[in-house]
Design a protein around this motif. Sequence first.
Motif, short mmCIF file in Angstrom:
data_model
loop_
_atom_site.label_atom_id
_atom_site.label_comp_id
_atom_site.label_asym_id
_atom_site.label_seq_id
_atom_site.Cartn_x
_atom_site.Cartn_y
_atom_site.Cartn_z
N GLN A 54 -25.09 30.64 3.69
CA GLN A 54 -26.45 31.13 3.20
C GLN A 54 -27.58 30.10 3.42
O GLN A 54 -28.74 30.59 3.75
N SER A 55 -27.13 28.80 3.03
CA SER A 55 -28.18 27.99 3.12
C SER A 55 -28.14 27.02 4.43
O SER A 55 -29.07 26.03 4.44
N LYS A 56 -27.35 27.24 5.23
CA LYS A 56 -27.21 26.46 6.47
C LYS A 56 -27.05 24.79 6.29
O LYS A 56 -27.41 23.88 6.84
N ALA A 57 -26.30 24.72 5.00
CA ALA A 57 -25.73 23.36 4.53
C ALA A 57 -24.53 22.93 5.10
O ALA A 57 -23.88 23.80 5.92
N SER A 58 -24.12 21.90 4.98
CA SER A 58 -22.68 21.37 5.27
C SER A 58 -21.94 20.70 4.08
O SER A 58 -21.44 19.59 4.40
N LEU A 59 -22.12 21.15 2.87
CA LEU A 59 -21.38 20.61 1.91
C LEU A 59 -19.73 20.75 2.03
O LEU A 59 -19.22 21.61 2.73
N LYS A 60 -18.93 19.74 1.46
CA LYS A 60 -17.60 19.63 1.76
C LYS A 60 -16.90 19.54 0.16
O LYS A 60 -17.40 18.63 -0.50
N LEU A 61 -16.17 20.41 -0.31
CA LEU A 61 -15.55 20.38 -1.61
C LEU A 61 -14.65 19.19 -1.81
O LEU A 61 -13.77 18.99 -0.79
N LYS A 62 -14.94 18.39 -2.54
CA LYS A 62 -14.10 17.28 -3.38
C LYS A 62 -12.92 17.52 -4.21
O LYS A 62 -11.77 17.39 -4.24
N SER A 63 -13.76 18.18 -5.67
CA SER A 63 -12.68 18.55 -6.66
C SER A 63 -13.68 19.58 -7.37
O SER A 63 -14.82 19.82 -7.19
N ILE A 64 -12.69 20.06 -8.31
CA ILE A 64 -13.12 21.16 -9.25
C ILE A 64 -13.12 20.11 -10.55
O ILE A 64 -12.34 19.70 -11.07
N VAL A 65 -14.54 20.04 -11.37
CA VAL A 65 -14.49 19.19 -12.59
C VAL A 65 -14.37 20.07 -13.56
O VAL A 65 -13.85 19.42 -14.43
N LYS A 66 -14.86 21.39 -13.61
CA LYS A 66 -14.84 22.22 -14.91
C LYS A 66 -14.55 23.72 -14.52
O LYS A 66 -15.33 23.73 -13.32
N GLY A 67 -14.24 24.46 -15.20
CA GLY A 67 -14.18 26.01 -15.09
C GLY A 67 -13.83 26.70 -16.27
O GLY A 67 -13.16 26.30 -17.04
N GLU A 68 -14.58 27.83 -16.10
CA GLU A 68 -14.43 29.03 -16.84
C GLU A 68 -14.30 30.28 -16.16
O GLU A 68 -14.80 30.44 -15.22
N THR A 69 -13.70 31.29 -17.06
CA THR A 69 -13.43 32.63 -16.54
C THR A 69 -14.14 33.69 -17.47
O THR A 69 -14.20 33.38 -18.71
N GLN A 70 -14.45 34.86 -16.91
CA GLN A 70 -15.18 35.74 -17.82
C GLN A 70 -14.82 36.90 -17.28
O GLN A 70 -14.89 37.50 -16.27
N VAL A 71 -14.24 37.81 -18.34
CA VAL A 71 -13.59 39.08 -18.00
C VAL A 71 -14.89 40.16 -17.73
O VAL A 71 -15.63 40.47 -18.90
N VAL A 72 -15.08 40.89 -16.66
CA VAL A 72 -16.28 41.95 -16.57
C VAL A 72 -15.46 42.84 -15.94
O VAL A 72 -14.39 43.21 -16.10
N ALA A 73 -16.25 43.55 -15.13
CA ALA A 73 -15.63 44.82 -14.06
C ALA A 73 -15.02 43.68 -13.08
O ALA A 73 -15.54 43.82 -11.83
N GLY A 74 -13.90 43.28 -13.02
CA GLY A 74 -13.35 42.15 -12.26
C GLY A 74 -13.41 40.63 -13.32
O GLY A 74 -13.27 40.63 -14.47
N THR A 75 -13.69 39.70 -12.61
CA THR A 75 -13.73 38.28 -13.17
C THR A 75 -14.64 37.40 -12.76
O THR A 75 -14.85 37.40 -11.43
N ASN A 76 -15.53 36.88 -13.51
CA ASN A 76 -16.49 35.64 -13.13
C ASN A 76 -15.78 34.57 -13.19
O ASN A 76 -15.11 34.30 -14.34
N TYR A 77 -15.97 33.73 -12.25
CA TYR A 77 -15.51 32.31 -12.21
C TYR A 77 -16.83 31.41 -12.24
O TYR A 77 -17.69 31.50 -11.31
#
Length: 114
Positions: A54-77
Amino acid sequence: MRPHFLLVILSVLVVPLAAKRTGPLVGGWTPIKDLSDPHVKEIANFAVSEYNKQSKASLKLKSIVKGETQVVAGTNYRLVVAVTNGAAAERYEAVVWEKPWQHFRNLTSFKPAA
């Protein structure tokens, strides 16, 4: 008078038990216990990849620092991810909405983490 007494005793015992919550609040955010779960990694990779498209960037994932989920019509991460942007290290908060039964994923937001 005796039936009244039993009703009072029952309400004193039953109401607190019924009010006690054992699980997360419906619609509330719940911490992800295992950030190294392959599905969570897949969601994080999706978020970074979609942001790059979407942004024409070139980020690379290093790690996941923190995470939460929310149950909706599906799941939000809601994930805080550490990425590299060239030589610079940065953190972003990404929200991904997923409905696996429809094979649907959407990057809802991707912004610098506070």
